[in-house]
Design an enzyme around this catalytic site. Structure first.
Site, PDB file in Angstrom:
ATOM      1  N   SER A  42      38.524  32.993  30.709  1.00  0.00           N
ATOM      2  CA  SER A  42      40.190  32.790  30.219  1.00  0.00           C
ATOM      3  C   SER A  42      40.423  31.784  29.410  1.00  0.00           C
ATOM      4  O   SER A  42      39.584  31.820  27.937  1.00  0.00           O
ATOM      5  CB  SER A  42      40.988  32.995  31.493  1.00  0.00           C
ATOM      6  OG  SER A  42      42.090  33.439  31.272  1.00  0.00           O
ATOM      7  N   ASP A 165      40.204  39.694  33.048  1.00  0.00           N
ATOM      8  CA  ASP A 165      40.115  38.049  32.885  1.00  0.00           C
ATOM      9  C   ASP A 165      38.887  37.841  33.809  1.00  0.00           C
ATOM     10  O   ASP A 165      38.785  38.159  35.195  1.00  0.00           O
ATOM     11  CB  ASP A 165      41.234  37.576  33.613  1.00  0.00           C
ATOM     12  CG  ASP A 165      41.507  36.201  33.239  1.00  0.00           C
ATOM     13  OD1 ASP A 165      40.291  35.364  33.766  1.00  0.00           O
ATOM     14  OD2 ASP A 165      42.514  35.672  33.104  1.00  0.00           O
TER      15      ASP A 165
END
Length: 289
Positions: A42, A165
């Protein structure tokens, strides 16, 4: 220069909380610290990219001033269908002009690279390293994939598969397991949550499933993430107690994941700088021994 080739650098994500953790990343670059392995998920993958390209100014701007750029995002962007965070611009188009990316410096850095994302259709965790990122385009789309929050960001498609993600994958967002599997026994870990933070269980799993009904595997991954994250954090603390890990925990976290006000982001970066200055001597000693 500090040769830390025996050290694995693990960087937690957390969206714009990265304004605080950009500070130790900037110091690692400016002090010439070369680790042997670096992994991030991320926002941690953006930090990874900036660290590897040795670009301290990009590391700072990425999580502070960049949020003020018109195409960065916001409610208008969400209404236009480009996401609350305009990921296609942030991670792919901006590197050509607004936030230049030095791919040559990235390619020449000796460290191994580890980035993860999750296939939205299957929930499978996918790992990318240098062999998968032979061009700037390859790098940028994979950093985008690793950073794509469902619902508020549009999913990139790589080889026909949409991605979200990497924090919802098998690491829970903390790549300590991957660093150990790579053969490292000494770790520098940059966390974006204070030391006393533990991820709470999802209290309304059915609501998550409703919101993500198009992507049931993503919903289940989000529901399961707290237990995985907390287990990884326990391992980090265990390694810290053994003297094998140096962990940077923010003393405070003055911004949220979605913060876009540049003044607050700059203040968060400055707070991170102050903490980094106070902890640098101990960190340098750990890296150099």
């Amino acid at each position: 220069m500090i040769d830390a080739s025996d050290v694995a650098l693990v960087i937690e994500g957390g969206g714009m909380r990265g304004s605080y953790t950009a500070a130790p990343v900037v110091s690692l670059i400016r002090e010439g610290v070369d680790v042997g392995w670096v992994g991030g998920i991320s926002a941690g993958s953006s930090h990874t990219l900036n660290y590897l390209s040795r670009d301290a100014e990009r590391a700072r701007i990425s999580f502070t001033d960049f949020a003020a750029f018109p195409e960065f995002g916001g409610w208008g962007s969400l209404a236009r269908g480009t996401g609350y965070f305009n990921a296609e611009y942030i991670y792919e188009r901006s590197g050509d002009a607004d936030l230049p990316f030095d791919f040559t410096a990235y390619a020449e850095h000796p460290a191994q690279v580890h980035i993860e994302a999750v296939q939205a259709a299957t929930g499978q965790t996918v790992v990318w390293n240098r062999a998968d990122m032979a061009t700037a385009t390859d790098v940028n789309v994979r950093v985008r994939a690793s950073s794509t929050l469902p619902v508020v960001m549009n999913m990139p498609v790589i080889d026909g598969e949409p991605y979200v993600d990497g924090a919802m994958g098998t690491s829970g967002g903390l790549l300590i397991d991957a660093a150990e599997r790579a053969g490292y026994s000494k770790f520098l870990v940059i966390m974006s949550r204070p030391r006393d933070y533990w991820k709470p269980e999802v209290t309304r799993p059915q609501a998550v499933r409703r919101v993500l009904r198009r992507w049931p595997a993503v919903a289940e991954a989000q529901i399961n993430r707290p237990a995985i994250y907390n287990e990884a954090k326990r391992r980090i603390l265990e390694l810290e107690n053994q003297g094998r890990a140096k962990v940077f925990f923010p003393e405070v976290m003055p911004v949220s994941t979605g913060e876009r006000r540049v003044k607050r982001l700059r203040l968060a970066f400055e707070a991170g700088q102050e903490q980094t200055r106070r902890e640098w001597s101990a960190l340098e000693k750990f890296l150099a021994t």
